[in-house]
Design a protein around this motif. Structure first.
Motif, PDB file in Angstrom:
ATOM      1  N   VAL A 127       0.833  -1.197   0.000  1.00  0.00           N
ATOM      2  CA  VAL A 127       0.000   0.000   0.000  1.00  0.00           C
ATOM      3  C   VAL A 127       0.868   1.248   0.000  1.00  0.00           C
ATOM      4  O   VAL A 127       1.881   1.314   0.709  1.00  0.00           O
ATOM      5  CB  VAL A 127      -0.917   0.019   1.242  1.00  0.00           C
ATOM      6  CG1 VAL A 127      -1.723   1.309   1.310  1.00  0.00           C
ATOM      7  CG2 VAL A 127      -1.851  -1.183   1.243  1.00  0.00           C
ATOM      8  N   ARG A 128       0.459   2.230  -0.783  1.00  0.00           N
ATOM      9  CA  ARG A 128       0.978   3.587  -0.663  1.00  0.00           C
ATOM     10  C   ARG A 128      -0.104   4.427   0.003  1.00  0.00           C
ATOM     11  O   ARG A 128      -1.282   4.276  -0.311  1.00  0.00           O
ATOM     12  CB  ARG A 128       1.325   4.160  -2.047  1.00  0.00           C
ATOM     13  CG  ARG A 128       2.605   3.599  -2.635  1.00  0.00           C
ATOM     14  CD  ARG A 128       2.843   4.103  -4.061  1.00  0.00           C
ATOM     15  NE  ARG A 128       4.200   3.839  -4.491  1.00  0.00           N
ATOM     16  CZ  ARG A 128       4.634   2.671  -4.967  1.00  0.00           C
ATOM     17  NH1 ARG A 128       3.794   1.645  -5.075  1.00  0.00           N
ATOM     18  NH2 ARG A 128       5.899   2.508  -5.330  1.00  0.00           N
ATOM     19  N   GLN A 129       0.316   5.338   0.887  1.00  0.00           N
ATOM     20  CA  GLN A 129      -0.649   6.151   1.623  1.00  0.00           C
ATOM     21  C   GLN A 129      -0.078   7.546   1.849  1.00  0.00           C
ATOM     22  O   GLN A 129       1.113   7.710   2.073  1.00  0.00           O
ATOM     23  CB  GLN A 129      -0.976   5.497   2.969  1.00  0.00           C
ATOM     24  CG  GLN A 129      -1.998   6.268   3.798  1.00  0.00           C
ATOM     25  CD  GLN A 129      -2.415   5.485   5.038  1.00  0.00           C
ATOM     26  OE1 GLN A 129      -3.333   4.691   4.992  1.00  0.00           O
ATOM     27  NE2 GLN A 129      -1.724   5.718   6.151  1.00  0.00           N
ATOM     28  N   HIS A 130      -0.966   8.539   1.791  1.00  0.00           N
ATOM     29  CA  HIS A 130      -0.538   9.924   2.026  1.00  0.00           C
ATOM     30  C   HIS A 130      -1.698  10.717   2.604  1.00  0.00           C
ATOM     31  O   HIS A 130      -2.832  10.610   2.135  1.00  0.00           O
ATOM     32  CB  HIS A 130      -0.070  10.577   0.725  1.00  0.00           C
ATOM     33  CG  HIS A 130       0.356  12.001   0.886  1.00  0.00           C
ATOM     34  ND1 HIS A 130       1.523  12.371   1.509  1.00  0.00           N
ATOM     35  CD2 HIS A 130      -0.252  13.161   0.516  1.00  0.00           C
ATOM     36  CE1 HIS A 130       1.639  13.687   1.509  1.00  0.00           C
ATOM     37  NE2 HIS A 130       0.569  14.182   0.922  1.00  0.00           N
ATOM     38  N   ALA A 165     -11.062   9.084   3.564  1.00  0.00           N
ATOM     39  CA  ALA A 165     -10.317   8.134   2.746  1.00  0.00           C
ATOM     40  C   ALA A 165     -10.668   8.268   1.264  1.00  0.00           C
ATOM     41  O   ALA A 165     -11.836   8.429   0.895  1.00  0.00           O
ATOM     42  CB  ALA A 165     -10.595   6.710   3.212  1.00  0.00           C
ATOM     43  N   ARG A 177      -7.181  11.296   3.014  1.00  0.00           N
ATOM     44  CA  ARG A 177      -6.241  10.198   3.247  1.00  0.00           C
ATOM     45  C   ARG A 177      -6.211   9.337   1.979  1.00  0.00           C
ATOM     46  O   ARG A 177      -7.123   8.551   1.722  1.00  0.00           O
ATOM     47  CB  ARG A 177      -6.694   9.369   4.452  1.00  0.00           C
ATOM     48  CG  ARG A 177      -5.866   8.130   4.754  1.00  0.00           C
ATOM     49  CD  ARG A 177      -6.582   7.306   5.840  1.00  0.00           C
ATOM     50  NE  ARG A 177      -5.860   6.093   6.177  1.00  0.00           N
ATOM     51  CZ  ARG A 177      -6.370   5.120   6.942  1.00  0.00           C
ATOM     52  NH1 ARG A 177      -7.608   5.241   7.439  1.00  0.00           N
ATOM     53  NH2 ARG A 177      -5.666   4.042   7.202  1.00  0.00           N
ATOM     54  N   ILE A 223      -5.164   6.358  -0.327  1.00  0.00           N
ATOM     55  CA  ILE A 223      -4.756   4.965  -0.130  1.00  0.00           C
ATOM     56  C   ILE A 223      -4.705   4.295  -1.492  1.00  0.00           C
ATOM     57  O   ILE A 223      -5.715   4.220  -2.202  1.00  0.00           O
ATOM     58  CB  ILE A 223      -5.755   4.215   0.777  1.00  0.00           C
ATOM     59  CG1 ILE A 223      -5.873   4.892   2.143  1.00  0.00           C
ATOM     60  CG2 ILE A 223      -5.369   2.750   0.916  1.00  0.00           C
ATOM     61  CD1 ILE A 223      -7.067   4.405   2.953  1.00  0.00           C
ATOM     62  N   LEU A 259      -7.493  -1.233   7.554  1.00  0.00           N
ATOM     63  CA  LEU A 259      -7.081   0.166   7.683  1.00  0.00           C
ATOM     64  C   LEU A 259      -8.129   1.015   8.403  1.00  0.00           C
ATOM     65  O   LEU A 259      -7.989   2.241   8.475  1.00  0.00           O
ATOM     66  CB  LEU A 259      -6.800   0.758   6.297  1.00  0.00           C
ATOM     67  CG  LEU A 259      -5.628   0.133   5.531  1.00  0.00           C
ATOM     68  CD1 LEU A 259      -5.505   0.762   4.150  1.00  0.00           C
ATOM     69  CD2 LEU A 259      -4.317   0.262   6.306  1.00  0.00           C
ATOM     70  N   TYR A 284     -15.785   6.072   2.072  1.00  0.00           N
ATOM     71  CA  TYR A 284     -14.624   6.445   1.266  1.00  0.00           C
ATOM     72  C   TYR A 284     -15.033   6.869  -0.137  1.00  0.00           C
ATOM     73  O   TYR A 284     -16.090   6.492  -0.641  1.00  0.00           O
ATOM     74  CB  TYR A 284     -13.641   5.272   1.174  1.00  0.00           C
ATOM     75  CG  TYR A 284     -14.241   4.004   0.583  1.00  0.00           C
ATOM     76  CD1 TYR A 284     -14.072   3.667  -0.758  1.00  0.00           C
ATOM     77  CD2 TYR A 284     -14.981   3.124   1.374  1.00  0.00           C
ATOM     78  CE1 TYR A 284     -14.624   2.509  -1.296  1.00  0.00           C
ATOM     79  CE2 TYR A 284     -15.540   1.967   0.857  1.00  0.00           C
ATOM     80  CZ  TYR A 284     -15.357   1.661  -0.484  1.00  0.00           C
ATOM     81  OH  TYR A 284     -15.922   0.516  -1.015  1.00  0.00           O
TER      82      TYR A 284
END
Length: 347
Positions: free
Chosen positions: A15-18, A23, A49, A51, A86, A91
């Motif tokens: 996973v990439r998350q920032h 979400a 967020r 994801i 998560l 979302y």
């Protein structure tokens, strides 16, 4: 940008998350992975967020086989398991190409929790290949001309040997000719190529298996791999289920006017290639017309309800990379049009 692995009830997913807040789930396309979404994720305003997982069969996610007979549902169930780990309740969701095809299944399965949908050059809700009209009727009873047998075997072979050259037919060449409209070249071309080359290949992976068919062009879908999973053969009742939802999150559909992968005359679809004389034995347009992919998406969305179609001029298959500022303006406005009524901690 955070990168980490999440062990879910189904598989170990990368996973990439920032950012923090509401979400936003990003779903990548075929022959790519979550790295393709990094610039969009970083450009999101505060309060979100982002994801972006690597789907089963792609990137750095655990190498687990795709059961194509379930259509896109292996991916859908993986994503739902990931969101649970998560602690994501409601979302927004964004999907590109094959990722858009996954969204049709996600909408059918989880619409009440979805705040909004953004489709970037999505695959048709009726699958890729094997259908003849806007209503998604099959071209042949066995959906010949769709699935793993339609992929030029040289392409996955070059992925397997990690070919980074610029030779004709190489992954880099295909990316620069078809992912976007030439002469455009992505600023992060090498990083995107690395993401493409992380796809798992083989008869049970990409492109997948196939079976012989009495119908032109002589092959029909098998049961493994991503290209079989998006065959019309395995779409099932997905369209009926998503249209039956009582909660219908608003849809933003962005595509390029020069897309050669997902269009009404796709250069990756056997009906179009047959009509152009590129595949021997073509039985004619009445027997096997090109799949009208864009018309199919519009047909379903018109029946669905709230949607907006945006067409970028002089853009190919990846509008969020080719025209990032224009894409972000439409995308962020769409996100903000559906405000979450819970606190960031609950999202």
């Amino acid at each position: 940008m955070q990168e980490f692995a999440v062990q879910t009830s189904r598989l170990r997913q990368w996973v990439r998350q920032h950012g923090e807040g509401t979400a936003v789930l990003f779903i990548h396309g075929n022959a790519s992975d979550s790295v393709y979404w990094e610039e969009v994720m970083l450009a999101l305003p505060e309060g979100y967020r982002a994801i972006a997982p690597d789907l089963r069969g792609y990137g750095q996610t655990e190498d687990v086989l795709i059961d194509a007979t379930r259509g896109v549902m292996d991916w859908v169930d993986d994503l739902l398991a990931l969101l649970k780990e998560l602690n994501v309740d409601r979302y927004h969701v964004v999907g590109h190409s094959l990722g858009g095809a996954v969204i049709w299944g996600l909408l059918a399965a989880d619409a009440p929790r979805i705040l909004s949908v953004t489709l970037a050059a999505p695959g048709s809700p009726f699958g890729f290949g094997g259908t003849r009209d806007a209503e998604g009727n099959p071209t042949t009873p066995d959906f010949a001309g769709s699935g793993g047998g339609t992929v030029n075997p040289d392409f996955p072979a070059r992925i397997a040997r990690q070919d980074t050259s610029d030779e004709g037919g190489s992954p880099r060449d295909i990316m620069n000719r078809f992912y976007w409209k030439p002469p455009f070249r992505a600023a992060r071309e090498d990083a995107l190529l690395e993401g493409l080359l992380r796809e798992k290949t083989g008869p049970d992976r990409y492109p997948g298996d196939f079976v012989a068919s009495e119908n032109w062009p002589g092959m029909a879908p098998g049961i493994h791999g991503p290209i079989n999973a998006i065959s019309a053969k395995y779409v099932g009742d997905t369209v009926q289920r998503l249209l039956a939802q009582t909660h219908k999150p608003p849809v933003l559909w962005i595509r390029g006017d020069s897309d050669q992968i997902v269009s009404d005359q796709s250069l990756f679809e056997l009906g179009t290639l047959g009509l152009l004389g590129a595949v021997p034995g073509y039985p004619g347009q009445d027997a096997y017309p090109p799949q009208p992919m864009v018309s199919q998406t519009r047909h379903v969305l018109e029946a669905y309800g709230p949607f907006k179609e945006v067409v970028f001029q002089d853009v190919g298959h990846t509008p969020y990379i080719e025209k990032p500022d224009e894409f972000m303006a439409e995308f962020v406005a769409h996100l903000k049009s559906t405000q979450l009524e819970t606190s960031p901690a609950q999202s």
